[in-house]
Scaffold this active site. Structure first.
Site, mmCIF file in Angstrom:
data_model
loop_
_atom_site.group_PDB
_atom_site.id
_atom_site.type_symbol
_atom_site.label_atom_id
_atom_site.label_comp_id
_atom_site.label_asym_id
_atom_site.label_seq_id
_atom_site.Cartn_x
_atom_site.Cartn_y
_atom_site.Cartn_z
ATOM 1 N N ASN A 1 4.380 10.415 -18.773
ATOM 2 C CA ASN A 1 4.884 9.747 -17.577
ATOM 3 C C ASN A 1 3.792 9.756 -16.526
ATOM 4 O O ASN A 1 3.043 10.720 -16.416
ATOM 5 C CB ASN A 1 6.105 10.490 -17.018
ATOM 6 C CG ASN A 1 7.180 10.703 -18.051
ATOM 7 O OD1 ASN A 1 7.781 9.753 -18.520
ATOM 8 N ND2 ASN A 1 7.414 11.956 -18.422
ATOM 9 N N ASP B 1 7.928 7.627 -20.426
ATOM 10 C CA ASP B 1 8.261 7.720 -21.840
ATOM 11 C C ASP B 1 9.745 7.395 -22.006
ATOM 12 O O ASP B 1 10.441 7.095 -21.032
ATOM 13 C CB ASP B 1 7.886 9.091 -22.413
ATOM 14 C CG ASP B 1 8.579 10.261 -21.726
ATOM 15 O OD1 ASP B 1 9.696 10.093 -21.189
ATOM 16 O OD2 ASP B 1 8.007 11.370 -21.730
ATOM 17 N N TYR C 1 6.027 14.423 -21.973
ATOM 18 C CA TYR C 1 5.411 14.300 -20.641
ATOM 19 C C TYR C 1 4.490 13.088 -20.500
ATOM 20 O O TYR C 1 3.537 13.112 -19.728
ATOM 21 C CB TYR C 1 4.684 15.593 -20.259
ATOM 22 C CG TYR C 1 5.620 16.769 -20.214
ATOM 23 C CD1 TYR C 1 6.465 16.965 -19.131
ATOM 24 C CD2 TYR C 1 5.682 17.674 -21.268
ATOM 25 C CE1 TYR C 1 7.352 18.033 -19.091
ATOM 26 C CE2 TYR C 1 6.559 18.748 -21.238
ATOM 27 C CZ TYR C 1 7.392 18.922 -20.150
ATOM 28 O OH TYR C 1 8.272 19.977 -20.122
ATOM 29 N N HIS D 1 0.839 -1.193 0.000
ATOM 30 C CA HIS D 1 0.000 0.000 0.000
ATOM 31 C C HIS D 1 0.877 1.247 0.000
ATOM 32 O O HIS D 1 1.805 1.362 0.785
ATOM 33 C CB HIS D 1 -0.914 -0.028 1.226
ATOM 34 C CG HIS D 1 -1.914 1.065 1.250
ATOM 35 N ND1 HIS D 1 -2.271 1.704 2.399
ATOM 36 C CD2 HIS D 1 -2.651 1.636 0.254
ATOM 37 C CE1 HIS D 1 -3.177 2.627 2.120
ATOM 38 N NE2 HIS D 1 -3.425 2.596 0.823
ATOM 39 N N HIS E 1 6.487 18.843 -13.157
ATOM 40 C CA HIS E 1 7.362 17.803 -13.706
ATOM 41 C C HIS E 1 8.556 17.534 -12.789
ATOM 42 O O HIS E 1 8.964 16.377 -12.625
ATOM 43 C CB HIS E 1 7.832 18.211 -15.110
ATOM 44 C CG HIS E 1 8.590 17.146 -15.820
ATOM 45 N ND1 HIS E 1 8.054 15.913 -16.119
ATOM 46 C CD2 HIS E 1 9.862 17.119 -16.293
ATOM 47 C CE1 HIS E 1 8.952 15.180 -16.750
ATOM 48 N NE2 HIS E 1 10.062 15.886 -16.865
#
Length: 130
Positions: A121, A28, A119, A20, A97
């Protein structure tokens, strides 16, 4: 032979070991991966395998509590952002990011795809399935 969609043994093992709140990243081809984090590199060439195919396959075995994407995706990869917003709903969390890259340092693994769009990801936070 496995009956589920996820056939990659390395990815399947990582998913099985997640507890958990543990983090798993699907990236990418360009995301920097910290040296101390397990790298599962499945990239073959530009676009293969895709981020979406990889994510959807991993999700056949992983329960997700939260999913984090970079704010920059909203402008630089709007189509993907809208798809993920629909898929994850209020589980989707928007961060910078740089924050996403910091989260990678605490991930159990980063799966590097052949995705070649900006981006693409996501940091997946493991949930509890009971």
């Amino acid at each position: 032979m496995k009956k589920t969609e996820l056939l990659n043994s390395e990815i399947s093992e990582v998913v099985a070991r997640l507890g958990h709140k543990d983090l798993l990243v699907i990236a990418d081809s360009g995301l920097p991966i910290p040296d101390n984090v397990k790298r599962i590199d499945i990239a073959l060439t530009k676009g293969i395998p895709s981020f979406r195919d990889t994510l959807n396959t991993v999700l056949t075995e992983l329960g997700v509590e939260k999913a984090y994407v970079a704010r920059e995706m909203i402008d630089k990869n709007k189509k993907l952002y809208l798809e993920l917003s629909e898929q994850f709903g209020d589980k989707l969390v928007i961060i910078d990011h740089e924050q996403l890259k910091e989260m990678c340092k605490n991930a159990k693994a980063v799966i590097r795809t052949g995705e070649y769009t900006p981006y693409a990801n996501i940091v997946l936070e493991s949930g509890v399935e009971f």
